[in-house]
Design a protein around this motif. Structure first.
Motif, PDB file in Angstrom:
ATOM      1  N   GLN A  72       1.241  -1.345   0.159  1.00 46.69           N
ATOM      2  CA  GLN A  72      -0.021  -0.224   0.514  1.00 46.69           C
ATOM      3  C   GLN A  72       0.790   1.160   0.476  1.00 46.69           C
ATOM      4  OE1 GLN A  72      -1.871   1.360   3.873  1.00 46.69           O
ATOM      5  NE2 GLN A  72      -3.641   1.428   3.153  1.00 46.69           N
ATOM      6  N   ALA A  73       2.227   1.007   0.773  1.00 48.42           N
ATOM      7  CA  ALA A  73       3.206   2.444   0.769  1.00 48.42           C
ATOM      8  C   ALA A  73       3.447   2.943  -0.702  1.00 48.42           C
ATOM      9  CB  ALA A  73       4.231   1.863   1.603  1.00 48.42           C
ATOM     10  N   VAL A  74       3.326   1.386  -1.636  1.00 46.11           N
ATOM     11  CA  VAL A  74       4.111   2.175  -3.069  1.00 46.11           C
ATOM     12  C   VAL A  74       3.346   3.239  -3.771  1.00 46.11           C
ATOM     13  CG1 VAL A  74       5.032   0.966  -5.833  1.00 46.11           C
ATOM     14  CG2 VAL A  74       4.885  -0.200  -3.156  1.00 46.11           C
ATOM     15  N   GLY A  75       4.461   4.602  -3.933  1.00 48.85           N
ATOM     16  CA  GLY A  75       3.801   5.180  -5.028  1.00 48.85           C
ATOM     17  C   GLY A  75       4.612   6.184  -6.245  1.00 48.85           C
ATOM     18  N   SER A 106       0.482   8.714  -4.359  1.00 41.57           N
ATOM     19  CA  SER A 106       0.815   7.223  -5.060  1.00 41.57           C
ATOM     20  C   SER A 106      -1.097   7.045  -7.008  1.00 41.57           C
ATOM     21  CB  SER A 106       0.154   6.551  -4.713  1.00 41.57           C
ATOM     22  OG  SER A 106       0.319   5.162  -5.261  1.00 41.57           O
ATOM     23  N   HIS A 107      -1.130   6.941  -7.348  1.00 42.74           N
ATOM     24  CA  HIS A 107      -2.161   5.973  -8.116  1.00 42.74           C
ATOM     25  C   HIS A 107      -2.631   4.723  -8.335  1.00 42.74           C
ATOM     26  CE1 HIS A 107      -3.483   6.071 -12.497  1.00 42.74           C
ATOM     27  NE2 HIS A 107      -4.175   7.436 -12.079  1.00 42.74           N
ATOM     28  N   PRO A 108      -3.688   4.659  -8.399  1.00 36.62           N
ATOM     29  CA  PRO A 108      -4.457   3.439  -8.161  1.00 36.62           C
ATOM     30  C   PRO A 108      -3.572   2.272  -8.977  1.00 36.62           C
ATOM     31  CG  PRO A 108      -6.070   5.230  -8.328  1.00 36.62           C
ATOM     32  CD  PRO A 108      -4.821   5.964  -8.290  1.00 36.62           C
ATOM     33  N   ASN A 109      -2.892   2.756  -9.937  1.00 36.08           N
ATOM     34  CA  ASN A 109      -2.564   1.505 -10.951  1.00 36.08           C
ATOM     35  C   ASN A 109      -0.933   0.913 -10.628  1.00 36.08           C
ATOM     36  OD1 ASN A 109      -3.884   2.305 -13.031  1.00 36.08           O
ATOM     37  ND2 ASN A 109      -2.381   3.060 -14.785  1.00 36.08           N
ATOM     38  N   GLY A 166      -5.909  -2.288  -7.181  1.00 37.59           N
ATOM     39  CA  GLY A 166      -6.011  -0.998  -8.011  1.00 37.59           C
ATOM     40  C   GLY A 166      -6.601   0.248  -7.134  1.00 37.59           C
ATOM     41  N   GLY A 167      -6.703  -0.532  -5.442  1.00 34.94           N
ATOM     42  CA  GLY A 167      -7.556   0.705  -4.709  1.00 34.94           C
ATOM     43  C   GLY A 167      -7.105   2.136  -4.601  1.00 34.94           C
ATOM     44  N   LEU A 168      -7.708   3.734  -4.014  1.00 35.43           N
ATOM     45  CA  LEU A 168      -7.191   4.326  -4.239  1.00 35.43           C
ATOM     46  C   LEU A 168      -6.248   4.202  -3.425  1.00 35.43           C
ATOM     47  CD1 LEU A 168     -10.419   6.766  -3.448  1.00 35.43           C
ATOM     48  CD2 LEU A 168      -8.817   6.591  -5.378  1.00 35.43           C
ATOM     49  N   PRO A 169      -5.059   5.590  -3.120  1.00 38.85           N
ATOM     50  CA  PRO A 169      -4.270   5.584  -2.694  1.00 38.85           C
ATOM     51  C   PRO A 169      -4.297   5.940  -1.015  1.00 38.85           C
ATOM     52  CG  PRO A 169      -3.714   6.987  -4.496  1.00 38.85           C
ATOM     53  CD  PRO A 169      -4.797   6.209  -4.402  1.00 38.85           C
ATOM     54  N   VAL A 170      -4.461   6.007  -0.242  1.00 40.12           N
ATOM     55  CA  VAL A 170      -4.696   6.491   0.917  1.00 40.12           C
ATOM     56  C   VAL A 170      -3.984   7.382   1.938  1.00 40.12           C
ATOM     57  CG1 VAL A 170      -5.279   3.963   1.678  1.00 40.12           C
ATOM     58  CG2 VAL A 170      -3.228   4.985   2.570  1.00 40.12           C
ATOM     59  N   SER A 171      -4.547   8.371   2.692  1.00 36.34           N
ATOM     60  CA  SER A 171      -4.086   9.365   3.289  1.00 36.34           C
ATOM     61  C   SER A 171      -4.785  10.094   4.317  1.00 36.34           C
ATOM     62  CB  SER A 171      -4.243  10.502   2.285  1.00 36.34           C
ATOM     63  OG  SER A 171      -3.431  11.528   2.818  1.00 36.34           O
ATOM     64  N   ALA A 172      -4.473  11.067   5.421  1.00 34.73           N
ATOM     65  CA  ALA A 172      -4.627  11.477   6.249  1.00 34.73           C
ATOM     66  C   ALA A 172      -6.455  11.951   5.501  1.00 34.73           C
ATOM     67  CB  ALA A 172      -4.249  12.573   6.993  1.00 34.73           C
ATOM     68  N   SER A 173      -7.060  12.764   5.049  1.00 39.92           N
ATOM     69  CA  SER A 173      -8.139  13.223   4.398  1.00 39.92           C
ATOM     70  C   SER A 173      -7.665  12.880   2.764  1.00 39.92           C
ATOM     71  CB  SER A 173      -7.853  14.578   4.981  1.00 39.92           C
ATOM     72  OG  SER A 173      -8.303  14.536   6.319  1.00 39.92           O
ATOM     73  N   ALA A 174      -9.044  12.796   2.605  1.00 41.83           N
ATOM     74  CA  ALA A 174      -9.934  13.017   0.763  1.00 41.83           C
ATOM     75  C   ALA A 174      -9.283  14.407   0.090  1.00 41.83           C
ATOM     76  CB  ALA A 174     -11.097  12.314   0.143  1.00 41.83           C
ATOM     77  N   ILE A 175      -8.257  14.685   0.015  1.00 42.32           N
ATOM     78  CA  ILE A 175      -7.453  15.563  -0.211  1.00 42.32           C
ATOM     79  C   ILE A 175      -6.395  15.044  -0.913  1.00 42.32           C
ATOM     80  CG2 ILE A 175      -6.161  18.016  -0.219  1.00 42.32           C
ATOM     81  CD1 ILE A 175      -7.319  17.905   2.823  1.00 42.32           C
ATOM     82  N   LYS A 176      -6.725  15.891  -2.837  1.00 44.65           N
ATOM     83  CA  LYS A 176      -5.887  15.350  -3.581  1.00 44.65           C
ATOM     84  C   LYS A 176      -4.581  16.086  -4.067  1.00 44.65           C
ATOM     85  CE  LYS A 176      -6.262  15.955  -9.190  1.00 44.65           C
ATOM     86  NZ  LYS A 176      -7.184  16.528  -9.832  1.00 44.65           N
ATOM     87  N   VAL A 213      -4.858  11.362  -7.789  1.00 46.77           N
ATOM     88  CA  VAL A 213      -6.368  11.014  -7.711  1.00 46.77           C
ATOM     89  C   VAL A 213      -6.592  11.962  -6.425  1.00 46.77           C
ATOM     90  CG1 VAL A 213      -6.667   9.463  -9.403  1.00 46.77           C
ATOM     91  CG2 VAL A 213      -6.195   8.539  -7.231  1.00 46.77           C
ATOM     92  N   THR A 214      -7.953  11.699  -6.141  1.00 39.14           N
ATOM     93  CA  THR A 214      -8.575  12.225  -4.822  1.00 39.14           C
ATOM     94  C   THR A 214      -7.780  10.559  -3.833  1.00 39.14           C
ATOM     95  OG1 THR A 214      -9.624  13.308  -5.593  1.00 39.14           O
ATOM     96  CG2 THR A 214     -10.080  13.130  -3.174  1.00 39.14           C
TER      97      THR A 214
END
Ligand SMILES: Cc1cc2nc3c(=O)[nH]c(=O)nc-3n(C[C@H](O)[C@H](O)[C@H](O)COP(=O)(O)O)c2cc1C
Length: 372
Positions: free
Chosen positions: A66-69, A110-113, A118-128, A143-144
């Motif tokens: 999941q850490a890969v960007g 990061s990116h879903p690819n 192919g999930g969304l990258p994660v963060s503290a908040s949904a800010i692109k 992406v967001t």
């Protein structure tokens, strides 16, 4: 003119490590690993050739899938990755060098690819974030991201713990926690990227809760802070041009105070915006941070030997990390000592590719010979 008696090039005692000099090789992502995040055999040549640094910080290394960007960056979660790193570390040690592993989670950069399933990258908040991600299919707009659920956070702390254990198994001399350049940990620290309302957002104390839980886990694995450093970029605006924090000095002052309490070995501070400028537009006071911190201070960003000597004489830093100069100058310390000109690496060699432009740069006097 010989500069071999420069104070920067004399030995330095860092915790219980004796370093050959005060030159640190800064972490440099070079994207030469396999799709499975395994560094290539020729990475042992690359790092071994650079063992002249007092301390090498490895390229940023993903703690989990999941850490890969970024495409072709290494990991430290699988046995195959640990084995490959073990060969690299052994080569650095055979050449009388020291090497720490930089522990990385990119979060929203990061990116879903690049994500599992192919999930969304994660963060503290949904800010692109602004900008693009380097994927195996080329550059893709960010992406967001998905804001992490409160109950997912201990699992990521656990991923850091496993990565720190694996670094130890691979024989590294220590680890550096990457909390700079707006990757996941900094996304929690900064109030522009963390708008959470749970115990991981809001006050400075809450924003530091997750990064400090990571520091706690990693120092537990390494038997205290003596072999654990951390990278900070209090003045960065990346990935854009606007300040990331409404009061960066208050935020980073509190962060550094807490890091001191863990007895961390060093703070590795990017003075300005990485690679771009040493200007500090948002009023961060690096000298105050240095004075508040109990361990060593590693300065970074656009250093030359002259600047390092000046900062050392003025008591601003203990160690100095060099990034870009290490790409095309495997024998950087010898070149600094002799006053020889530095080679410049064309940008196409920075990221991706094979041994060419990576482990085949000659030294001043021809190929750099290493022990294997
Ligand atoms: C090709 C390249 C890759 C980088 N990869 C990383 C990295 O993996 N981790 C990190 O913390 N900084 C990374 N950086 C930033 C450098 O460590 C350093 O902060 C920056 O290059 C400024 O130092 P310099 O002026 O000596 O090059 C990278 C920089 C470059 C040019």
């Amino acid at each position: 003119m010989s500069r071999s008696d420069s104070p920067v090039l004399q030995p330095f005692t860092l915790g219980d490590l004796t370093l050959k000099n005060r030159v640190v090789m800064a972490p440099l992502t070079r994207s030469r690993s396999s799709v499975a995040g395994v560094p290539p055999d020729f990475a042992a040549d690359y790092y071994g050739q650079r063992a002249n640094a007092g301390l090498i910080i490895s390229e940023a290394t993903n703690i989990s899938p999941q850490a890969v960007g970024y495409a072709y960056t290494p990991g430290i979660w699988s046995d195959a990755q640990v084995e490959a790193w073990r060969r690299i570390v052994a080569t650095v040690h055979a050449n009388d060098g020291r090497i720490f592993l930089q522990l990385w989670h990119t979060g929203r950069i990061s990116h879903p690819n690049l994500q599992p399933d192919g999930g969304l990258p994660v963060s503290a908040s949904a800010i692109k974030p602004k900008g693009t991600a380097f994927t195996e299919d080329g550059m893709k707009a960010h992406v967001t991201p998905r804001a992490l659920e409160t109950d997912e956070i201990p699992g990521i702390v656990g991923d850091y713990r496993r990565a720190a254990e694996n670094a130890k198994r691979a024989g590294f001399d220590g680890v550096e926690i990457h909390s700079a350049n707006n990757y996941l940990l900094e996304q929690f620290v900064r109030d522009s990227t963390n708008t959470r309302t749970d115990q991981y957002g809001g006050s400075i104390e809450n924003r530091l809760r997750f990064p400090l839980a990571v520091v706690k886990a990693v120092t537990e694995v390494w038997g205290g802070g003596n072999r654990v450093g951390i990278r900070l970029s209090p003045a960065t605006t990346e990935p854009g041009k606007t300040p990331l924090d409404s009061d960066p000095h208050a935020t980073f002052g509190a962060y550094v105070d807490a890091l001191s309490d863990f007895g961390l070995l060093y703070i590795h501070t990017i003075e300005g915006v990485t690679q771009q400028t040493r200007d500090v537009p948002d009023g961060v006071d690096f000298l105050d941070l240095r004075k508040r911190f109990s361990g060593a201070y590693v300065g970074n960003n656009q250093y030359t030997l002259d600047l390092a000597e000046k900062e050392l004489a003025e008591g601003h830093a203990d160690l100095f990390s060099f990034g870009r100069p290490y790409i095309a100058n495997p024998d950087l310390v010898a070149r600094l000592a002799s006053g020889a000109p530095l080679a410049e690496a064309p940008k196409p060699y920075w990221y991706g590719g094979g041994a060419n432009g990576y482990s085949d740069w000659p030294g001043m006097d021809g190929p750099v010979q290493i022990e294997r």
